[in-house]
Design a protein around this motif. Structure first.
Motif, PDB file in Angstrom:
ATOM      1  N   ASP A 233       0.969  -1.207   0.181  1.00  0.00           N
ATOM      2  CA  ASP A 233       0.092  -0.244  -0.023  1.00  0.00           C
ATOM      3  C   ASP A 233       0.877   1.188  -0.014  1.00  0.00           C
ATOM      4  N   LEU A 234       0.429   2.315  -0.890  1.00  0.00           N
ATOM      5  CA  LEU A 234       1.086   3.473  -0.734  1.00  0.00           C
ATOM      6  C   LEU A 234       1.277   4.053   0.463  1.00  0.00           C
ATOM      7  N   MET A 235       2.806   4.510   0.796  1.00  0.00           N
ATOM      8  CA  MET A 235       2.895   5.101   1.887  1.00  0.00           C
ATOM      9  C   MET A 235       3.728   6.302   1.914  1.00  0.00           C
ATOM     10  N   VAL A 236       3.322   7.571   2.414  1.00  0.00           N
ATOM     11  CA  VAL A 236       4.081   8.833   2.060  1.00  0.00           C
ATOM     12  C   VAL A 236       4.672   9.037   3.433  1.00  0.00           C
ATOM     13  N   GLU A 237       5.912   9.365   3.046  1.00  0.00           N
ATOM     14  CA  GLU A 237       7.165   9.505   4.396  1.00  0.00           C
ATOM     15  C   GLU A 237       7.487  11.050   4.351  1.00  0.00           C
ATOM     16  N   ALA A 238       7.601  11.616   5.364  1.00  0.00           N
ATOM     17  CA  ALA A 238       8.124  13.058   5.510  1.00  0.00           C
ATOM     18  C   ALA A 238       9.626  12.928   6.536  1.00  0.00           C
ATOM     19  N   SER A 239      10.556  13.089   6.002  1.00  0.00           N
ATOM     20  CA  SER A 239      11.713  13.123   6.873  1.00  0.00           C
ATOM     21  C   SER A 239      12.406  14.426   6.682  1.00  0.00           C
ATOM     22  N   PRO A 240      13.098  14.760   7.761  1.00  0.00           N
ATOM     23  CA  PRO A 240      13.810  15.950   7.739  1.00  0.00           C
ATOM     24  C   PRO A 240      15.051  15.770   7.341  1.00  0.00           C
ATOM     25  N   ARG A 241      15.710  16.553   6.415  1.00  0.00           N
ATOM     26  CA  ARG A 241      16.909  16.545   5.761  1.00  0.00           C
ATOM     27  C   ARG A 241      17.924  17.627   6.207  1.00  0.00           C
ATOM     28  N   ARG A 242      17.415  18.678   6.598  1.00  0.00           N
ATOM     29  CA  ARG A 242      18.337  19.617   7.255  1.00  0.00           C
ATOM     30  C   ARG A 242      17.566  20.474   8.245  1.00  0.00           C
ATOM     31  N   ILE A 243      18.188  21.122   9.287  1.00  0.00           N
ATOM     32  CA  ILE A 243      17.842  21.632  10.189  1.00  0.00           C
ATOM     33  C   ILE A 243      18.547  22.888  10.309  1.00  0.00           C
ATOM     34  N   PHE A 244      18.170  24.227  10.054  1.00  0.00           N
ATOM     35  CA  PHE A 244      18.583  25.464  10.229  1.00  0.00           C
ATOM     36  C   PHE A 244      18.353  26.161  11.481  1.00  0.00           C
ATOM     37  N   ALA A 245      19.253  26.103  12.275  1.00  0.00           N
ATOM     38  CA  ALA A 245      18.847  26.794  13.567  1.00  0.00           C
ATOM     39  C   ALA A 245      20.161  27.605  14.326  1.00  0.00           C
ATOM     40  N   ASN A 246      19.723  28.432  15.409  1.00  0.00           N
ATOM     41  CA  ASN A 246      20.358  29.472  16.329  1.00  0.00           C
ATOM     42  C   ASN A 246      21.223  30.465  15.261  1.00  0.00           C
ATOM     43  N   ALA A 247      20.211  30.946  14.470  1.00  0.00           N
ATOM     44  CA  ALA A 247      20.780  31.993  13.714  1.00  0.00           C
ATOM     45  C   ALA A 247      20.006  33.207  13.625  1.00  0.00           C
ATOM     46  N   HIS A 248      18.938  33.303  14.448  1.00  0.00           N
ATOM     47  CA  HIS A 248      17.868  34.560  14.617  1.00  0.00           C
ATOM     48  C   HIS A 248      17.659  34.552  16.099  1.00  0.00           C
ATOM     49  N   THR A 249      17.909  36.112  16.489  1.00  0.00           N
ATOM     50  CA  THR A 249      17.472  36.457  17.986  1.00  0.00           C
ATOM     51  C   THR A 249      16.070  36.600  18.067  1.00  0.00           C
ATOM     52  N   TYR A 250      15.444  37.047  16.925  1.00  0.00           N
ATOM     53  CA  TYR A 250      14.277  37.592  16.918  1.00  0.00           C
ATOM     54  C   TYR A 250      13.279  36.423  16.195  1.00  0.00           C
ATOM     55  N   HIS A 251      11.971  37.024  16.164  1.00  0.00           N
ATOM     56  CA  HIS A 251      10.899  35.817  15.568  1.00  0.00           C
ATOM     57  C   HIS A 251      11.295  35.940  13.935  1.00  0.00           C
ATOM     58  N   ILE A 252      11.549  34.692  13.318  1.00  0.00           N
ATOM     59  CA  ILE A 252      11.401  34.790  12.023  1.00  0.00           C
ATOM     60  C   ILE A 252       9.776  34.841  11.313  1.00  0.00           C
ATOM     61  N   ASN A 253       9.966  36.050  10.324  1.00  0.00           N
ATOM     62  CA  ASN A 253       8.671  36.221   9.803  1.00  0.00           C
ATOM     63  C   ASN A 253       8.335  35.941   8.351  1.00  0.00           C
ATOM     64  N   SER A 254       9.719  35.575   7.441  1.00  0.00           N
ATOM     65  CA  SER A 254       9.758  35.363   6.339  1.00  0.00           C
ATOM     66  C   SER A 254      10.952  34.379   5.906  1.00  0.00           C
ATOM     67  N   ILE A 255      10.537  33.534   4.790  1.00  0.00           N
ATOM     68  CA  ILE A 255      11.681  32.853   4.175  1.00  0.00           C
ATOM     69  C   ILE A 255      11.141  32.952   2.871  1.00  0.00           C
ATOM     70  N   SER A 256      12.435  32.772   1.883  1.00  0.00           N
ATOM     71  CA  SER A 256      11.997  32.663   0.300  1.00  0.00           C
ATOM     72  C   SER A 256      13.381  32.399  -0.061  1.00  0.00           C
ATOM     73  N   ILE A 257      12.807  31.419  -1.233  1.00  0.00           N
ATOM     74  CA  ILE A 257      13.885  30.614  -1.975  1.00  0.00           C
ATOM     75  C   ILE A 257      14.174  31.387  -2.977  1.00  0.00           C
ATOM     76  N   ASN A 258      15.537  31.458  -3.330  1.00  0.00           N
ATOM     77  CA  ASN A 258      16.232  32.236  -4.289  1.00  0.00           C
ATOM     78  C   ASN A 258      15.949  31.437  -5.926  1.00  0.00           C
ATOM     79  N   SER A 259      15.936  32.143  -6.730  1.00  0.00           N
ATOM     80  CA  SER A 259      15.750  31.563  -8.186  1.00  0.00           C
ATOM     81  C   SER A 259      16.849  30.751  -8.581  1.00  0.00           C
ATOM     82  N   ASP A 260      18.136  30.702  -7.933  1.00  0.00           N
ATOM     83  CA  ASP A 260      19.017  29.843  -8.353  1.00  0.00           C
ATOM     84  C   ASP A 260      18.866  28.453  -7.660  1.00  0.00           C
TER      85      ASP A 260
END
Length: 519
Positions: A233-260
C-alpha cells in the motif's frame, strides 16, 4: 481534396460573418481566467493571424463574439468579474477546536498538484490534487489529504527563559527535481528542510532478517537468497533532511527561496540571513537594521522576498510602510538599498493610527518580476519596479473600517497581518478581510468582488454569491452592515494555484478550496 474543400468553406463562412454586426473567430479554446466571465475573454482580442489558422477537424473549437467598437459594452462590463464554485472544506481537528488547530500558513507547490498548510500546533498537512481530476476538466481541482506530519515541537530557551512556540510561520516549496518533493517550514526560530517521498514497494527475502524484522543467527543460514521488491500500500514519508537553527535572535517572519534554487533567505524583525540549502551550521547576514541603542529603534522588518528571476535581488518591507530593494552584488551587507519604494502620506487621512495601518504585512513579486504587491491594513498596492515614488495601482480592501479603527485598536485587530497573492497570469490579486470575506481585484477591468468562505454554501459546485458591505446610510436587502461584521472570523492566509484558477483560503481551523465556474 475533401479537407481542402472543408477549409475553403470555413474561410468563406468567416468572411461572411465578418461583414455582420459581430465578427466570428474560430480558434482553439483559451485557458479560463478568474478575471473573466464567459464571453468577456473574447473582448480581450485575438491576434489577426488566428483567423487564418487551419484547424484539424478532430480538435475542439470555441466560438467567440467580438463586438464592434461602437457596440454598447455595458452589459459585458456589468457582469461579475469572477464566478466561483465551492469545491471542498477541510478542518484541522475541528472536533477539539483548540487554539493549536488554527491554520497559520497556506502554500501551493510549483505545479499546483500539492497544497501545504501549517498550523499553530506545529503540524503540516499536505493535500494532493486527485489524478483523475486532471483529465476530467469538469471535476478538476478536488484535493484530498496526502500526508500529515509534525514539523516543529515546542521548545524552551533556558538561557533567555523564553518559550519557543511550535507554530508554523511559513512554508515554501522547492521546485521538484526527482520523484520526491522538498519544502521548507519554519517556526519563530528554526527552519527545517523536509523530504516528502512515496513508497509503494517493500523488500522481502533477507538472508539475515526474518519477515517480522527479527535478526537470524548467521550460523543457521545455509543458502543465499536474492531480496526482491513486493508491492505494498502506498506510504507517504516525511523526513527532515536539514535543520537550520541558532541564527535568529528575533522571531522569523519570512523565508524565500532564491531563483538559483541553492540559497534562500530568512528574515526576522531586525535581520535578514542568507542560507545555502546544503549548509546548516552557518549563514550570512545580509541586512541588519538593529541600532546600537535599542531606544533609537523606529521600524522593524515585516516581510522579505527574493526576486523570481534575478538571483541577486530581493526586497524587504518595514513597519513604516516602506519597501527597500537591495542588490547583493553591490556589497556583502546590504545596509544601503538600491531603491526605496514609498508613497507620500495624504495629510487629510493623518490620524493617531496612521503609522499602524501603514505597516506592510506582506510583499509578493509578480510571476513576471516586473511588479510587486504589498498589503497594508486597509489596502493592496501594486508597484512597478521602475517607479519608486508611488504605486501604479491601489485597491481599497475594506475602507469602510477606517471609521472603526478605534475599536479595532482596542481589540487588537488592527495588528492583524493579512497576506496577498497573485493569480497565475498576474491579472488578478486576492487578499483576505473580516467576517470570512476575501477580496479579488481585476487589474485589467479595475473591477473587484467580495466573496465569503462559509460552510453554509458547502454543496459541491455551488456558485458563490458576491457580498457587499454597507458602510452607512440605508442598507439594501443583500448588503451587510459594517456594525454586524464578525472580527473574530478573518481570512489572513490565501494562496492561488500557479497554473489553474483554483484558490485556497484559511479561516481559523478551516481550509476552503474554490475554483472558477465550469460549465
Amino acid at each position: 481534396m475533401v479537407c481542402s474543400s472543408i477549409l475553403l468553406f470555413l474561410y468563406l463562412v468567416e468572411i461572411h460573418l465578418l461583414s455582420k454586426e459581430f465578427s466570428t473567430v474560430w480558434c482553439r479554446p483559451q485557458p479560463r481566467a478568474w478575471s473573466l466571465s464567459p464571453g468577456i475573454e473574447s473582448h480581450i482580442g485575438l491576434p489577426a493571424w488566428s483567423l487564418l489558422l487551419p484547424l484539424p477537424m478532430s480538435l475542439p473549437f470555441s466560438l467567440f463574439l467580438l463586438p464592434k467598437e461602437d457596440q454598447d459594452l455595458s452589459p459585458i462590463r456589468n457582469r461579475p468579474i469572477l464566478q466561483h464554485t465551492y469545491l471542498s472544506c477541510f478542518s484541522h481537528y475541528s472536533a477539539r477546536k483548540l487554539a493549536t488547530d488554527i491554520i497559520s500558513t497556506v502554500e501551493f507547490n510549483h505545479s499546483g498538484e500539492l497544497l501545504a498548510t501549517g498550523d499553530k500546533g506545529g503540524r503540516v498537512v499536505i493535500f494532493q490534487q486527485e489524478q483523475e481530476n486532471k483529465i476530467q476538466s469538469h471535476s478538476r481541482g478536488e484535493y484530498n489529504v496526502y500526508s500529515t506530519f509534525q514539523s516543529h515541537e515546542p521548545e524552551f530557551d533556558y538561557l533567555k527563559s523564553l518559550e519557543i512556540e511550535e507554530k508554523i510561520n511559513k512554508i515554501r516549496w522547492l521546485p521538484q527535481k526527482n520523484a520526491a518533493q522538498f519544502l521548507l517550514s519554519t517556526n519563530d526560530k528554526t527552519i527545517k528542510l523536509w523530504k516528502i517521498s512515496e513508497r509503494d514497494k517493500r523488500p522481502e527475502g533477507y538472508n539475515l532478517k526474518e519477515e517480522d524484522g527479527r535478526y537470524r543467527d548467521p550460523t543457521t543460514v545455509t543458502t543465499l537468497r536474492v531480496p526482491v521488491f513486493r508491492p505494498m500500500d502506498l506510504m507517504v514519508e516525511a523526513s527532515p533532511r536539514r535543520i537550520f537553527a541558532n541564527a535568529h535572535t528575533y522571531h522569523i517572519n519570512s523565508i524565500s527561496i532564491n531563483s538559483d534554487y541553492e540559497t534562500y533567505l530568512s528574515a526576522d524583525d531586525l535581520r535578514i540571513n542568507l542560507w545555502h540549502l546544503e549548509i546548516t551550521d552557518r549563514s550570512f547576514n545580509i541586512v541588519d537594521i538593529k541600532p546600537a541603542n535599542m531606544e533609537e529603534l523606529t521600524e522593524v522588518i515585516t516581510a522579505a522576498e527574493f526576486h523570481p528571476n534575478s538571483c541577486n535581488t530581493f526586497v524587504y518591507s518595514s513597519s513604516k510602510g516602506t519597501i527597500r530593494l537591495c542588490d547583493m552584488r553591490a556589497s556583502a551587507l546590504c545596509d544601503r538599498h538600491s531603491k526605496l519604494f514609498e508613497e507620500p502620506e495624504d495629510p487629510s487621512n493623518r490620524s493617531f493610527f496612521s503609522e499602524i495601518i501603514s505597516s506592510i504585512s506582506d510583499v509578493k513579486f509578480s510571476h513576471s518580476g516586473r511588479y510587486m504587491m504589498t498589503r497594508d491594513y486597509l489596502s493592496v498596492k501594486i508597484w512597478d519596479l521602475n517607479m519608486e515614488n508611488r504605486p501604479v495601482e491601489t485597491y481599497q480592501v475594506h475602507e469602510y473600517l477606517r471609521s472603526k479603527l478605534c475599536s479595532l485598536y482596542e481589540n487588537d485587530c488592527i495588528f492583524d497581518k493579512f497576506e496577498c497573492c497573485w493569480n497565475g497570469s498576474d491579472s488578478v490579486v486576492m487578499t483576505g478581510s473580516y467576517n470570512n470575506f476575501f477580496r479579488m481585484f481585476d487589474r485589467n477591468t479595475k473591477r473587484d468582488i467580495t466573496l465569503e468562505a462559509s460552510r453554509e454554501n458547502n454543496k459541491p459546485r455551488t456558485v458563490l454569491k458576491p457580498r457587499k458591505v454597507c458602510a452607512s446610510g440605508k442598507r439594501k436587502k443583500d448588503e451587510i452592515s459594517v456594525d454586524s461584521l464578525d472580527f473574530n472570523k478573518k481570512i489572513l492566509h490565501t494562496a492561488w494555484h500557479p497554473k489553474e484558477n483554483i484558490i485556497a483560503v484559511a479561516t481559523t481551523n478551516n481550509l476552503y478550496i474554490f475554483q472558477d465556474k465550469v460549465n
